[in-house]
Design a protein around this motif. Structure first.
Motif, short mmCIF file in Angstrom:
data_model
loop_
_atom_site.label_atom_id
_atom_site.label_comp_id
_atom_site.label_asym_id
_atom_site.label_seq_id
_atom_site.Cartn_x
_atom_site.Cartn_y
_atom_site.Cartn_z
N PRO A 16 -23.52 171.29 64.55
CA PRO A 16 -24.23 172.44 63.97
C PRO A 16 -24.34 173.61 64.95
O PRO A 16 -24.87 173.47 66.05
N ASP A 17 -23.77 174.75 64.55
CA ASP A 17 -23.84 176.01 65.30
C ASP A 17 -23.16 175.95 66.66
O ASP A 17 -23.41 176.80 67.51
N THR A 18 -22.27 174.99 66.87
CA THR A 18 -21.59 174.92 68.16
C THR A 18 -20.27 174.18 68.03
O THR A 18 -20.05 173.42 67.09
N ILE A 19 -19.39 174.41 68.99
CA ILE A 19 -18.13 173.68 69.12
C ILE A 19 -18.11 173.05 70.50
O ILE A 19 -18.37 173.71 71.51
N LEU A 20 -17.80 171.76 70.53
CA LEU A 20 -17.74 171.01 71.77
C LEU A 20 -16.28 170.81 72.18
O LEU A 20 -15.41 170.64 71.33
N CYS A 21 -16.02 170.83 73.47
CA CYS A 21 -14.64 170.71 73.96
C CYS A 21 -14.63 169.87 75.23
O CYS A 21 -15.47 170.04 76.11
N TRP A 22 -13.67 168.93 75.28
CA TRP A 22 -13.45 168.11 76.47
C TRP A 22 -12.01 168.32 76.92
O TRP A 22 -11.09 168.37 76.11
N ARG A 23 -11.79 168.36 78.26
CA ARG A 23 -10.43 168.55 78.77
C ARG A 23 -10.16 167.61 79.94
O ARG A 23 -11.03 167.39 80.78
N GLN A 24 -8.94 167.08 79.97
CA GLN A 24 -8.50 166.31 81.13
C GLN A 24 -8.21 167.26 82.30
O GLN A 24 -7.58 168.30 82.11
N ARG A 25 -8.66 166.88 83.47
CA ARG A 25 -8.37 167.69 84.66
C ARG A 25 -7.11 167.22 85.38
O ARG A 25 -6.47 167.99 86.09
N SER A 61 -21.18 178.48 71.57
CA SER A 61 -22.26 178.75 70.60
C SER A 61 -21.70 179.53 69.42
O SER A 61 -21.90 180.74 69.27
N PHE A 62 -20.96 178.80 68.59
CA PHE A 62 -20.28 179.43 67.45
C PHE A 62 -20.05 178.34 66.42
O PHE A 62 -19.49 177.29 66.74
N GLY A 63 -20.49 178.54 65.20
CA GLY A 63 -20.37 177.51 64.18
C GLY A 63 -18.99 177.48 63.53
O GLY A 63 -18.34 178.51 63.35
N ALA A 64 -18.53 176.27 63.21
CA ALA A 64 -17.26 176.07 62.50
C ALA A 64 -17.52 175.16 61.32
O ALA A 64 -18.34 174.24 61.38
N ARG A 65 -16.79 175.39 60.24
CA ARG A 65 -16.91 174.50 59.09
C ARG A 65 -16.31 173.15 59.43
O ARG A 65 -15.20 173.07 59.97
#
Length: 340
Positions: free
Chosen positions: A174-183, A196-200
């Motif tokens: 809700p109201d956010t997008i989470l992102c994980w990245r391999q280093r 802090s941006f909502g996506a359907r």
């Protein structure tokens, strides 16, 4: 279905994957020759009964990795994985991966991506609302389940291996997008600062767009398709063609590196848009193609051995498969859709 279900094998032939009409198995169809007629549907992974969900990813060497949920004991389920090395041969039988919380029922649709070493990474929402993962080991077998944290995750996850082979995972909350990245290769993906941006829910689609960067496409709460790369702000691209998920691929159009998007439009037809990769300021617009499709129709995009775009749709409920390819002329002109 989640991921690139239309896959070009090492021999240049395409293979497409879908759920059986009953939803309890995965089916595939394969080109008999590149660009030629297709085989009849056949079951993937043996006789194991499945739940109606499928995640697919292509490795750099053209292998297909498939993940689904299967029922185990009443009220409980576990994830399973299969590899399809050569599209004209049988895939491996389903291998149990277990449950991110050790036991319980399905927690959400899985996602899968394959790194440069050919190791599959499986991601799924866990019972706490975060994300868990399990990855193949370099010398065979699977590592343990790992909790990547996160919270209130909903909808489908999207995972992709970049040109470097490092994996990026994105999820909506809700109201956010989470992102994980391999280093680095083989490392556990680390969570970035949330956007802090909502996506359907169910509209996220990640695509490797340069040697170092991955672009996330999604439909915002305002029904606009956005492109976002970590460390930047989301860029509005064009109004969504419809409510469904996006498909995306890179290809050369008139010798220009372009990103092509596809989405089932509100009219029921497939809408296509293209623009120079990572140049969202150039603008994009939808062009509809083909017949009206059932609501459950999935859209797949890929490129053939010559780099030309190939698009396919499949409806699990009707068993209808359609395929089109780019015409030998400038722009993104497509041939008439043909039944498989």
């Amino acid at each position: 279905m989640n991921g690139d279900w239309l896959i070009r094998g090492r021999d240049g032939r395409f293979c497409g994957y879908t759920l059986a009409p009953e939803g309890d198995a995965v089916l595939c169809r394969t080109e008999r020759t590149p660009g030629g007629p297709w085989s009849a549907p056949r079951t993937v992974g043996g006789d194991q009964r499945l739940h109606p969900v499928l995640a697919v990813a292509r490795s750099a060497n053209g292998y297909a990795h498939l993940v689904s949920w299967r029922p185990t004991v009443p009220g409980e389920s576990g994830l399973v994985h299969s590899t399809h090395f050569q599209s004209h041969l049988a895939a491996l039988d389903w291998t149990p991966l277990g449950h991110p919380n050790k036991k319980g029922d399905r927690t959400g649709p899985p996602a899968v991506a394959v790194d440069a070493q050919g190791r599959a990474h499986v991601f799924v929402r866990n019972r706490g609302g975060g994300v868990s993962m399990r990855a193949q080991l370099e010398k065979g077998g699977w590592g343990p389940w790992r909790d990547l944290k996160g919270s209130r995750v909903h909808g489908e996850l999207t995972a992709v291996a970049g040109e470097s082979g490092l994996i990026t995972l994105c999820a909506s909350a809700p109201d956010t997008i989470l992102c994980w990245r391999q280093r680095e290769a083989g490392a556990t993906p680390q969570e970035d600062k949330p956007l802090s941006f909502g996506a359907r829910a169910g509209t996220l689609r990640a695509l490797a767009t340069s040697p170092a960067r991955t672009t996330l496409f999604f439909t915002g709460e305002d029904d606009v398709v956005y492109a976002w790369r970590p460390d930047d702000e989301p860029v509005p691209l064009l109004a969504a063609a419809g409510p469904g998920p996006l498909a995306a691929v890179r290809c050369l159009l008139d010798d220009v590196d372009c990103t092509v998007l596809a989405q089932r439009a509100s009219s029921g037809r497939v809408a296509f848009a293209a623009y120079p990769t990572e140049q969202e300021s150039a603008g994009a617009w939808w062009t509809e193609s083909g017949p009206r499709l059932p609501q459950d129709a999935a859209i797949g995009l890929s490129v053939d051995a010559d780099g030309d775009i190939v698009a396919a749709t499949v409806s699990p409920s009707t068993g209808q498969w359609l395929v089109t390819r780019r015409k030998d002329e400038p722009g993104l002109a497509l041939r008439p859709w043909q039944p498989v």
